[in-house]
Design a protein around this motif. Structure first.
Motif, PDB file in Angstrom:
ATOM      1  N   ARG A   1       0.521   4.894  -2.813  1.00 10.81           N
ATOM      2  CA  ARG A   1      -0.270   5.945  -2.179  1.00 10.81           C
ATOM      3  C   ARG A   1      -0.470   7.153  -3.086  1.00 10.81           C
ATOM      4  O   ARG A   1      -1.413   7.927  -2.884  1.00 10.81           O
TER       5      ARG A   1
ATOM      6  N   THR B   1      -4.798   2.637  -4.570  1.00 12.00           N
ATOM      7  CA  THR B   1      -4.940   2.483  -3.118  1.00 12.00           C
ATOM      8  C   THR B   1      -6.282   1.869  -2.767  1.00 12.00           C
ATOM      9  O   THR B   1      -6.366   0.920  -1.977  1.00 12.00           O
TER      10      THR B   1
ATOM     11  N   LEU C   1       0.794  -1.232   0.000  1.00  7.00           N
ATOM     12  CA  LEU C   1       0.000   0.000   0.000  1.00  7.00           C
ATOM     13  C   LEU C   1       0.830   1.287   0.000  1.00  7.00           C
ATOM     14  O   LEU C   1       0.530   2.217  -0.762  1.00  7.00           O
TER      15      LEU C   1
ATOM     16  N   LEU D   1      -7.135  -1.829  -1.065  1.00  6.60           N
ATOM     17  CA  LEU D   1      -7.919  -1.965   0.161  1.00  6.60           C
ATOM     18  C   LEU D   1      -9.128  -2.882  -0.041  1.00  6.60           C
ATOM     19  O   LEU D   1      -9.442  -3.715   0.811  1.00  6.60           O
TER      20      LEU D   1
END
Length: 443
Positions: free
Chosen positions: A335, A341, A331, A345
């Motif tokens: 960013r 990102t 991650l 997730l």
């Protein structure tokens, strides 16, 4: 999850004021002016607090500080006397206390932490007691899908809170997140008590055929709880320890993600409160769907005898641990891209849901007669992880905002993978001798 979405609004007022594009669309009307003034009055009543990242981590973790004291007693009592009233009482207490979180925050951090500790103990009664219901309702070949469908409710609830909570914080103020969802929780208690029954034998509405099917399918295994517990045999049981270690390690990552997803999106992606809530909700709704699909797949593989039960448990656990760990460690390097990102997730949440059909439900296989007690014991380990992991995350983030997140994800991945290795070596899925013998080592 109420606090997770509200805390970015509680600690600062960085969310930019709403700027509708009315100047190029149409002139502002009196009703719009009145609505904007009303919103300003609401938001003026929502205070902001000077809480450091360490304090935020402690507040987020405090839900679990006293929780490790409650699972074993509540699970044991639910197994003996029935889970209906244990779960219902926990639901009401937790929901009722939610209404007082804004007042406690105004009174000081100490009172807020105390309220959260009591609230956490009440939530343990809900999480632990429900498994004492499933052990009397879920036929063995449908156990994975039924428990995962029920468990997906926590992900669905998280999705709804995050989706709506961010909008509430940005419009009428963060206190209303607690007022609205606390009120909904109290209303749910009015449905729980008249509709829930501890076992199918006493249920007045289900058909005789369904009742007969459930009772006959469960008759092959000894699910009747006893006052005596084979404590010494449990302590020596490596398959039980494999599940305990898995619970600690997997919930370390779970509580970190649950507590800090809105903060990560708000701080790293620079999203406002409304957008942060919507983006934070995406991983949870996908996780909710994948938990159900994982349970259906596990039961399909078992009923068609494609894979053995222990193979299913270990395979699903390995998938749910390894891939999300790799994704989360990556991650910090993506960013700069908002889309990547969010994709990472969402993928992490979706794949980690496979654990719900793996190690996290394995205790139902090895000792069905001690389901309430074992779920309580497992929740002790889960809440210990929940008490430590957000606090550790807050410490790392306070040291260095950029490298802190990287260290949080690295530590979570290392803990998660170490638990997987232990489970793969010692995990079992057959009923253990100490769970089926009639002569027990007493407490």
């Amino acid at each position: 999850m109420n606090l997770s979405i509200a805390i970015p609004a509680m600690v600062n007022n960085t969310a930019p004021p709403s700027q509708p594009n009315a100047s190029t669309e149409r002139p502002s009307t009196d009703s719009q002016d009145y609505w904007n003034e009303t919103l300003k009055e609401f938001k003026a009543m929502a205070p902001a607090y000077d809480w450091s990242p360490e304090i935020q981590g402690i507040i987020l973790s405090s839900l679990n500080y006293g929780s490790f004291l409650a699972p074993i007693p509540s699970g044991y009592v639910a197994g003996i006397f029935g889970a209906k009233y244990v779960v219902g009482a926990g639901l009401f207490i937790s929901s009722f206390l939610t209404l007082f979180i804004p007042l406690a925050a105004n009174a000081g951090v100490a009172l807020l932490i105390v309220l959260r500790i009591v609230q956490g103990i009440a939530q343990v009664m809900v999480l632990t007691g429900q498994y004492s219901i499933w052990v009397k309702w879920a036929p063995p070949l449908e156990r994975s899908q039924l428990t995962t469908i029920a468990g997906s409710g926590s992900m669905l609830g998280s999705f709804i809170v995050l989706l709506i909570g961010g909008l509430l914080c940005q419009t009428i103020g963060w206190p209303y997140v607690f007022y609205i969802f606390g009120g909904i929780g109290c209303a749910c208690c009015l449905l729980w008590f008249p509709l829930i029954y501890d076992d199918p034998v006493n249920h007045p509405f289900i058909s005789a055929g369904e009742k007969r099917y459930i009772v006959c399918s469960l008759a092959q295994q000894d699910c009747s709880p006893g006052w005596s517990l084979p404590i010494r045999a449990m302590i020596k049981s490596l398959p039980l320890w494999a599940i305990l270690v898995s619970y600690f390690c997997e919930y370390w990552l779970f509580y970190t993600i649950m507590a800090y997803t809105p903060t990560y999106i708000s701080s790293v992606l620079q999203a406002n409160l409304r957008d942060s809530g919507i983006l934070s909700a995406l991983p949870f709704v996908v996780g909710c769907i994948c938990i159900i699909l994982g349970g259906l797949l596990a039961d399909f593989l078992l009923s068609r005898k494609i894979l053995r039960l222990i193979t299913i448990r270990k395979l699903f656990t390995a998938i749910g641990v390894l891939l999300p760990s790799v994704i989360l460690v990556s991650l910090p390097w993506v960013r700069s891209s908002h889309s990547m990102t969010m994709t990472f997730l969402v993928l992490s949440s979706a794949i980690s849901s496979f654990c719900e059909s793996g190690a996290l439900v394995n205790f139902l296989d090895i000792a069905p007669r001690y389901t309430g007690f074992l779920k309580g014991l497992l929740q002790v380990f889960a809440h210990i992880a929940g008490a430590i992991s957000p606090t550790a995350a807050g410490f790392f983030i306070s040291q260095d905002s950029e490298f802190g997140w990287r260290n949080v994800f690295l530590l979570s991945a290392a803990v998660n993978i170490s638990g997987l290795v232990f489970y793969l070596i010692f995990g079992r899925a057959d009923v253990q001798d100490w769970a089926k013998e009639q002569i027990f080592t007493h407490l």
